[in-house]
Design an enzyme around this catalytic site. Structure first.
Site, PDB file in Angstrom:
ATOM      1  N   SER A  16      66.803  -2.795  47.859  1.00 43.29           N
ATOM      2  CA  SER A  16      65.408  -3.539  48.327  1.00 43.29           C
ATOM      3  C   SER A  16      65.445  -5.204  48.047  1.00 43.29           C
ATOM      4  CB  SER A  16      64.417  -2.964  47.318  1.00 43.29           C
ATOM      5  OG  SER A  16      64.079  -1.727  47.404  1.00 43.29           O
ATOM      6  N   HIS A  35      57.725   0.710  44.640  1.00 35.00           N
ATOM      7  CA  HIS A  35      58.781   1.875  44.227  1.00 35.00           C
ATOM      8  C   HIS A  35      58.328   1.941  42.885  1.00 35.00           C
ATOM      9  CE1 HIS A  35      61.555   1.877  47.346  1.00 35.00           C
ATOM     10  NE2 HIS A  35      61.459   0.314  47.541  1.00 35.00           N
TER      11      HIS A  35
END
Length: 510
Positions: free
Chosen positions: A346, A440
């Site tokens: 990410s 997340h």
């Protein structure tokens, strides 16, 4: 995401031989900017440039927004006139995007909300029923009446529009305009924010997982779909058709959610790399490569989620990303039972901006240094020839620091621990400040590993000094991790991250 909000970017047209011309928007079906409006003078009035709300706008809304029937006859009330709802759609789409549409939306929110007089009346009756300790049925009926009159009038318009052919797409576009209007301050105030929340809640129901289908994208997918996937890629822009072919080819998977009422239209897109380890660099995933080989099942043990992008601004705040990841995990487990490791790779949007802010605050106090050790300051000053804090601020602003291998090496250790603290220690209302981390972690992932020079693209250097992070999903623990984060705001992190956080606490002070 809200959780995907940072990934929304303006669409780009991918230049490649098979690229399709953009489909004309719904506005282009009329012959002029105000064509298609009901009434001979409505078009000119609605599209006038005056600052005050036009009489035509008010008349249009009065005609098209259905009245709230009395509570007693609500079940017998006739449905709104479809022609009026269709008229609203035509009239709205004929308006130029921006301030004109924002003006209409503000007027809709202001003048067609809840009946505050009725709300006050039935609030008092609910309190009276409680104070008099009346039978439960009477109290429940009073509460039901109050709940009914709390519903704004524009909700009835949205409900009817959602039942029309093409209405759901229209409402999605309308909310996109509403989100833009709020961001640009073309429409402001509590009424507009309230209407935005009401429409978001309605879209959340209409776009629940039961109405969504999971679609896989391959090189054989329709060109229009490939074009939309390219246009919507907000994390790692698609460079050309070879790049696009790579991203849907061997050792790669691309999925999107589509709605049954808008088939073939990507709503949110997830890109996956199939590897034999947790990736530490995006270059290895999106780089251009020679003709693709056949997949070797023995080389596939890990799934890396390296990009998730919301394609429709009107669906901001609608919970789609979490459900998409869960569905894709099940899909991959069915195709590759041997995959045991699931992780993201990410971006860290906002880290560089946060770091420059710290450096700015320190340069205001001469001689103050709370980010670097004395040895690190000396190394940086010897390389740059200037005091470390002030020089670094300038170098980070123009990305010049990556040109010096010595400086990149010198900044490795301090930037890694600063990034660890940014992800783990910087909070907003008790949750992770970074929106991608918050997304997340809410899903139950573990803050697993920070990777140095993982994205050396100009975008990666500008946003996060080239660093990326892995959020690892231990499927058996995601539910408990999510509950722990949402309930106690505890971030589950690996030894590497916790070690870097400890180094930050020992060597840096904020």
């Amino acid at each position: 995401m809200s959780r995907l909000g940072p990934f929304l970017v303006a669409p780009r047209l991918l230049r490649r031989p098979w690229a399709l011309p953009r489909r004309p928007s719904s506005v282009s079906i009329v012959t002029g900017p105000c064509a298609g409006l009901a009434g001979p003078g409505a078009a000119a009035s609605l599209c006038s440039g005056s600052g005050a709300p036009s009489a035509a706008t008010e008349e249009l809304l009065s005609r098209c927004v259905p009245p709230l029937p009395p509570y007693e006859t609500r079940a017998k009330a006739p449905p709104p006139d479809e022609l009026r709802s269709a008229e609203f759609m035509r009239s709205y789409r004929a308006l130029e995007a921006g301030p004109r549409r924002a003006e209409l939306l503000a007027r809709l929110a202001q003048d067609f909300g809840a009946d505050h007089g009725r709300v006050a009346e039935f609030s008092a009756k609910v309190l009276q029923a409680r104070e008099q300790q009346r039978e439960p049925g009477a109290l429940l009926q009073a509460e039901d009446r109050l709940r009914y009159y709390l519903s704004p009038r524009y909700r009835g318009l949205f409900q009817h529009l959602g039942r029309l052919e093409g209405g759901l797409r229209f409402l999605m576009e309308l909310r996109g305009d509403l989100v833009e209007a709020l961001a640009a301050r073309h429409a402001e105030g509590p009424h507009v924010r309230e209407m935005n929340g009401v429409l978001r809640s309605m879209l959340s129901e209409w776009f629940s997982t039961g109405f969504l289908s999971l679609e896989r994208v391959t090189w054989q997918s329709p060109c229009e779909v490939l074009q939309k996937i390219s246009d919507s890629e907000a994390v790692h822009p698609v460079r050309n058709w070879i790049d696009m072919k790579r991203r849907v080819g061997s050792y790669r998977r691309c999925y999107f959610f589509a709605h049954c009422a808008i088939p073939g239209e990507p709503l949110i897109v997830l890109h996956v790399a199939l590897t034999n380890e947790i990736s530490s660099s995006i270059q290895a995933i999106v780089k251009e490569v020679p003709p693709l080989e056949t997949e070797d099942m023995n080389k596939i043990t890990t799934a890396i989620f390296y990009s998730i992008s919301l394609t429709q601004q009107g669906l901001q705040g609608v919970e789609l990303g979490t459900h998409l990841i869960k569905r894709v995990v099940k899909e991959l487990q069915g195709e590759f039972p041997q995959i045991k490791v699931f992780s993201s790779l990410s971006p860290i949007p906002g880290f560089t901006k946060w770091l420059i802010g710290l450096l700015t605050s320190q340069t205001k106090e001469q001689g103050r240094n709370e980010l670097f050790t004395d040895a690190e300051c000396q190394d940086i000053s010897e390389i740059t020839g200037d005091p470390a804090t002030e020089k670094l601020k300038r170098l980070l602003t123009n990305n010049e620091w990556v040109r010096s291998e010595r400086l990149v090496k010198a900044l490795h250790s301090p930037f890694m621990r600063l990034c660890a603290w940014y992800l783990y220690g910087e909070k907003h209302r008790g949750y992770a400040l970074n929106p991608v981390a918050n997304f997340h972690l809410q899903n139950g992932a573990v803050l697993w590993r920070i990777n140095w020079m993982a994205d050396t693209s100009p975008r990666g250097i500008t946003a996060s000094c080239g660093m990326m992070v892995n959020y690892r999903y231990f499927l058996e623990d995601t539910a408990s991790n999510s509950a722990g984060y949402l309930g106690t705001k505890h971030i589950k992190a690996s030894e590497q991250v916790l070690s870097l956080v400890s180094q930050f606490q020992q060597n840096s002070k904020l």
